[in-house]
Design an enzyme around this catalytic site. Structure first.
Site, PDB file in Angstrom:
ATOM      1  N   HIS A  94       0.841  -1.219   0.000  1.00  0.00           N
ATOM      2  CA  HIS A  94       0.000   0.000   0.000  1.00  0.00           C
ATOM      3  C   HIS A  94       0.859   1.245   0.000  1.00  0.00           C
ATOM      4  CE1 HIS A  94      -3.327   2.698   1.307  1.00  0.00           C
ATOM      5  NE2 HIS A  94      -4.090   1.769   0.765  1.00  0.00           N
ATOM      6  N   PHE A  95       1.375   1.692  -0.969  1.00  0.00           N
ATOM      7  CA  PHE A  95       1.444   1.189  -2.328  1.00  0.00           C
ATOM      8  C   PHE A  95       2.917   1.141  -2.688  1.00  0.00           C
ATOM      9  CE2 PHE A  95      -2.541   3.586  -2.083  1.00  0.00           C
ATOM     10  CZ  PHE A  95      -3.450   2.621  -2.460  1.00  0.00           C
TER      11      PHE A  95
END
Length: 148
Positions: A50-51
């Site tokens: 993420h991410f």
């Protein structure tokens, strides 16, 4: 000033790594208000996905961190708190205002709106450098911990 360090927090909350999301408590007004701190580092497990290439702390984990700080405020009032576990009863009016990234110090302020013997309603504000990153009203329900 540190009111509760990580060792004290572990004595109060049932959460453990990787889901313990508060590092210290720096302010407390019993039964009314509490402020916790989460130091966000690049080593957090959630940044793996993420991410990749643009690490952002998930908003839902900011709400979870607020709920954990609120649970500390509530659980410290319970007799036999080691036998209690906090559950989400609801999340209302959640809003996400800015990304939280590695290196940020997340300030977690929770104010009690209604307290009871099993159900607590709280207002939480997560912020970085005075800018709100997340906010919500959180309902926590306290149940009995399962016996091992």
């Amino acid at each position: 000033m540190v009111i509760y360090d990580i060792q004290e927090i572990i004595r109060i909350l049932p959460h453990r790594y990787p889901f313990l999301l508060v590092d210290k408590i720096v302010e407390i007004e019993p039964r009314a208000r509490i402020v916790g701190i989460k130091q966000v580092t690049a080593n957090e497990y959630f940044f793996q996905g993420h991410f990749p290439g643009s690490m952002v702390m998930p908003g839902v984990l900011q709400i979870e961190a607020l709920a954990q700080v609120g649970a500390i405020l509530a659980l410290r009032e319970f007799q036999g708190r080691e036998d209690k576990i906090p559950y989400f009863g609801g999340i209302d009016s959640a809003r996400f205002r800015r990304p939280v990234v590695p290196g940020d110090t997340l300030r977690l302020e929770v104010t009690a709106l209604r307290t009871g013997s099993k159900v607590h309603r709280m207002r939480g504000l997560a912020s970085v450098d005075g800018q709100i990153s997340a906010e919500a009203e959180i309902i926590s329900v306290f149940g009995d911990r399962p016996k091992e």
